[in-house]
Write a protein that holds these residues in place. Structure first.
Motif: not given
Lengths: 234, 80
Positions: B48-59
């Motif tokens: 349930g997360v968009r790709r660009e969000e995912a990158e920032a969250h994982v960072r």
């Protein structure tokens, strides 16, 4: 004086710390479970004991650092309360950013459990006031990840603020290579924060604080804390 | 979606495990091995997360928990 001894899942030196405070120092002590969110004004000193909090998963201290109690520990430290982190407790303080630097695996890759000698580098802290500068103490270590690391800028800052409190040394006090058990940079065995109210150390003073154990050097750390607290009228 | 995270010790930090593995490889006759750095690999399943969000969250996960920026560096790959 009332000491709070913080228990994380996997702490295993909590009982020894409690024993020293209650039976050797004859002061008050409580265990503080890591889910505790508020400590109020109950404690004059908090001890984060040794052990393997959360099984050392990910990195030593990395998960314990997010236990609810740590916010209260941070507040307590910010208000000037005395916080002593021993071994895994030191690792948790590093992960929490209450002390600078980090520890990595011992350079020999071995878990080392034996007595070492420490030179007191700064006797003007609440934790070492009962020691002399340059005094050599004998304390046990028991860790696999005690190899202290800080980048050159942090190290220079630690040195110029006199935050290095203990260094591993030979019995006579010399900083020989063989006397450094784990490969710590600049032989660092214990450091304090710039304000001097938070101390982290890898060796275990609670394991050598009474005559029946054959060594009372560790008691000097606890005696220093009591003196410091008495001195500031707590 | 899946995040692959590679955590390694910074080059300024000695890696005693890597040294031991290097020696073991030499003992096996792989003399071309110059150095080994041992790190960690994490796979994080995301929902349930968009790709660009995912990158920032994982960072942010790496900065706050998965890596210790004092001693470690990390690299992220987002898949799916």
């Amino acid at each position: 004086m009332r000491f709070g001894i913080v228990r994380f899942p996997g702490s295993n030196c909590d009982g020894d710390c409690y024993h020293v405070v209650k039976e050797v120092l004859r002061e008050e002590a409580d265990f503080v479970w890591h889910k505790e969110e508020a400590l109020g004004q109950r404690y004059q000193c908090l001890i984060l004991p040794g052990g393997f909090s959360y099984g050392d998963y990910l990195r030593t201290g990395a998960i314990a650092r997010f236990s609810p109690v740590m916010r209260a520990v941070e507040r307590f430290a910010k208000e000037g309360g005395l916080v002593l982190g021993i071994c895994n407790g030191f690792q948790i303080l590093l992960e929490a950013g209450l002390l600078p630097g980090a520890v990595v695996r011992n350079r020999t890759l071995q878990f080392i459990c034996r007595d070492v000698h420490l030179r007191v580098e700064n006797a003007e802290t609440p934790f070492t006031g009962s020691c002399r500068k340059g005094e050599v103490l004998r304390l046990p270590i028991a860790h696999g990840d005690g190899n202290y690391f800080a980048d050159p800028e942090t190290l220079a800052e630690l040195e110029s603020n006199r935050q290095v409190v203990f260094r591993y040394c030979a019995p006579e006090g010399d900083l020989t290579e063989e006397a450094n058990p784990n490969g710590s940079v600049s032989h660092i065995a214990g450091i304090c924060n710039a304000e001097r109210n938070v101390l982290g150390m890898m060796p275990h003073p609670e394991r050598c604080a009474e005559a029946i154990l054959g060594n009372e050097d560790g008691r000097k750390i606890f005696a220093s804390i009591l003196n410091a607290l008495a001195g500031c009228g707590v | 979606m899946k995040a692959k995270i590679f955590v390694t010790l910074k080059s300024a930090v000695l890696d005693p495990q890597g040294k031991a593995v290097t020696q073991a490889l030499h003992a096996l006759g792989f003399n071309e091995v110059r150095d080994v750095r041992v790190g960690k690999f994490l796979e994080v399943q995301l929902n349930g997360v968009r790709r660009e969000e995912a990158e920032a969250h994982v960072r942010e996960m790496c900065e706050r928990l998965l890596a210790n920026p004092v001693i470690e560096q990390y690299r992220i790959e987002i898949e799916g």
